[in-house]
Design an enzyme around this catalytic site. Structure first.
Site, PDB file in Angstrom:
ATOM      1  N   PRO A 110     -35.278   0.436  25.216  1.00  0.00           N
ATOM      2  CA  PRO A 110     -36.748  -0.152  24.229  1.00  0.00           C
ATOM      3  C   PRO A 110     -37.225   0.247  24.197  1.00  0.00           C
ATOM      4  O   PRO A 110     -38.110   0.735  25.372  1.00  0.00           O
ATOM      5  CB  PRO A 110     -36.581  -1.976  24.627  1.00  0.00           C
ATOM      6  CG  PRO A 110     -35.200  -1.861  25.742  1.00  0.00           C
ATOM      7  CD  PRO A 110     -34.919  -0.643  26.208  1.00  0.00           C
TER       8      PRO A 110
ATOM      9  N   CYS B  24     -41.755  -0.087  23.326  1.00  0.00           N
ATOM     10  CA  CYS B  24     -42.431  -0.717  21.819  1.00  0.00           C
ATOM     11  C   CYS B  24     -43.720   0.412  21.463  1.00  0.00           C
ATOM     12  O   CYS B  24     -43.767   1.545  21.972  1.00  0.00           O
ATOM     13  CB  CYS B  24     -44.218  -1.048  23.224  1.00  0.00           C
ATOM     14  SG  CYS B  24     -42.970  -2.470  23.635  1.00  0.00           S
TER      15      CYS B  24
ATOM     16  N   ALA C 100     -39.177  -4.029  22.722  1.00  0.00           N
ATOM     17  CA  ALA C 100     -39.381  -5.765  23.351  1.00  0.00           C
ATOM     18  C   ALA C 100     -40.083  -6.025  21.674  1.00  0.00           C
ATOM     19  O   ALA C 100     -40.673  -6.274  21.450  1.00  0.00           O
ATOM     20  CB  ALA C 100     -40.274  -5.561  24.536  1.00  0.00           C
TER      21      ALA C 100
ATOM     22  N   TYR D  49     -42.989  -9.188  32.599  1.00  0.00           N
ATOM     23  CA  TYR D  49     -43.257 -10.419  31.592  1.00  0.00           C
ATOM     24  C   TYR D  49     -42.900 -11.586  32.065  1.00  0.00           C
ATOM     25  O   TYR D  49     -42.527 -12.331  33.321  1.00  0.00           O
ATOM     26  CB  TYR D  49     -43.024 -10.258  30.205  1.00  0.00           C
ATOM     27  CG  TYR D  49     -42.927  -8.323  29.778  1.00  0.00           C
ATOM     28  CD1 TYR D  49     -44.821  -8.449  29.854  1.00  0.00           C
ATOM     29  CD2 TYR D  49     -43.041  -7.635  29.821  1.00  0.00           C
ATOM     30  CE1 TYR D  49     -45.260  -6.720  29.919  1.00  0.00           C
ATOM     31  CE2 TYR D  49     -43.505  -6.249  29.428  1.00  0.00           C
ATOM     32  CZ  TYR D  49     -44.732  -6.036  29.060  1.00  0.00           C
ATOM     33  OH  TYR D  49     -45.326  -4.910  29.181  1.00  0.00           O
TER      34      TYR D  49
ATOM     35  N   LEU E 151     -36.934   8.459  34.204  1.00  0.00           N
ATOM     36  CA  LEU E 151     -36.323   9.652  34.223  1.00  0.00           C
ATOM     37  C   LEU E 151     -35.375  10.302  35.040  1.00  0.00           C
ATOM     38  O   LEU E 151     -35.197  10.817  35.673  1.00  0.00           O
ATOM     39  CB  LEU E 151     -37.538   9.804  36.077  1.00  0.00           C
ATOM     40  CG  LEU E 151     -38.880   9.693  35.840  1.00  0.00           C
ATOM     41  CD1 LEU E 151     -39.769   9.737  37.046  1.00  0.00           C
ATOM     42  CD2 LEU E 151     -39.901  10.371  35.034  1.00  0.00           C
TER      43      LEU E 151
END
Length: 370
Positions: free
Chosen positions: A27, A29, A61, A187, A306
């Site tokens: 995911p 954003c 998200a 979050y 990474l």
């Protein structure tokens, strides 16, 4: 004698969801929604990723309520308008790609109400244009100079659980193939897990069992709301990278509890909860965390962070450190990463027939069906 298929291009599955290879688009954003609804940008963005040949695409998200958005421009799935807009985008993408598509459902908690990264990413205070009061387990701001969040009441927590469930029902109506519950990166669900952000004195704070309670309740609500034959899994931050914070050992206990509730996989990231984090950045720096989760919990496990080179990704899988690799920034930089990986490793990959003639000289067998 035929050459064995590289591990990266061997099929696997999450629950009942069969995937052609072990490359997952993580995911990412986009901060490009209008009133939480997907736009033409999402059609272009997801369309190109869906032609990449990866095994699975996970949508960014996606907030389960307006106050759960990271930014005012975040994608949401809490209204009929949100659902209709995403339906249009998915219809366009599916016309030209059979790639399985999942969605990450999220609530930003105290990290909500911020500017997009390219605008600095700072908090938008309540009362400022497009800003709102954030919520969290405890009234502790992410940064000292931020407006402190409002501590959630039990009734408000019940509403958030239902928000997650309702978003999962909308995801089911959209025909999405899976749901990832976001309990990482500082979050809301991660805020409940970590003793650095959860100072509650009720049944949702204190002990590990209590701090896990709300995230597990949210998982149960999503699992019950999404079709039983489709998988639900969780993204975790395996450590806060802060002394006294959320730890790998606690993540293992959390993952075991999730597994017992029918969680189909674990997507292993780290950090994001505290500005005091000390992350040892380097190629594959989070892979050992995924390896511990895989070895000690036994769920299908995704490694992230990474992972940029095909040989690196192949080695992670060949050494049994994870079952799949999830790429984010590497896919933004090179949306054809799976093609290049297949060419480098001597494998085949799915691509639209319009592009079959693009195979480089010497690798004409690159594309399936060509």
């Amino acid at each position: 004698m035929s050459t064995p298929t590289p591990h990266l291009f061997q099929p696997w599955q999450i629950g009942n969801l069969r995937l052609p290879n072990r490359i997952v688009i993580a995911p990412m954003c986009q901060y490009s929604a209008v009133e939480s609804s997907a736009t033409d940008w999402h059609t272009i963005h997801l369309g190109q990723l869906a032609l990449s040949g990866a095994g699975l695409l996970i949508l960014e998200a996606t907030a389960v309520s307006p106050e759960g958005r990271i930014s005012p421009q975040d994608l949401g799935l809490y209204s009929d308008a949100n659902e209709a807009a995403l339906r249009r985008v998915l219809a366009a993408v599916r016309q030209h790609s059979a790639m399985p598509i999942a969605i990450q459902l999220a609530h930003a908690g105290r990290k909500a109400s911020t500017l997009a990264p390219w605008k600095g990413g700072a908090q938008i205070a309540p009362g400022q244009p497009e800003g709102w009061k954030t919520v969290a387990p405890s009234p502790l701001p992410f940064l000292e100079h931020y407006d402190a969040p409002q501590a959630l009441s039990l009734d408000e927590m019940a509403r958030i659980r239902e928000d997650f469930a309702e978003a999962a029902r909308r995801a089911a109506r959209l025909g999405l193939d899976g749901v990832e519950v976001h309990s990482a990166h500082g979050y809301l669900l991660h805020q409940f897990l970590s003793p650095l952000s959860n100072h509650r004195t009720d049944a949702y704070g204190g002990s590990l069992e209590n701090r896990m309670r709300f995230p597990l309740e949210v998982f149960d609500a999503v699992r019950a709301a999404f079709p039983a034959d489709k998988p639900v899994w969780v993204r975790v931050s395996a450590t806060d990278w802060v002394e006294g914070g959320w730890s790998v050992e606690e993540t293992i206990a959390y993952a075991k509890a999730l597994k017992a509730r029918g969680c189909a996989a674990i997507d292993v990231s780290s950090g994001g909860l505290s500005a005091k984090q000390a992350i040892p950045l380097g190629p594959g720096y989070q892979v050992p965390l995924a390896q511990r989760l895989k070895e000690e919990v036994g769920m299908p496990t995704m490694a992230v962070g990474l992972i940029t080179e095909p040989a690196q990704a192949e080695a992670i899988l060949a050494q049994g450190q994870a079952d799949a690799v999830a790429l984010a920034r590497a896919m933004l930089y090179n949306p054809r990463w799976p093609w290049h990986a297949a060419a480098a490793l001597g494998a085949k990959v799915n691509a639209p027939p319009q592009y079959w003639r693009s195979a480089p000289h010497g690798v004409k067998a690159l594309f399936e069906g060509a």
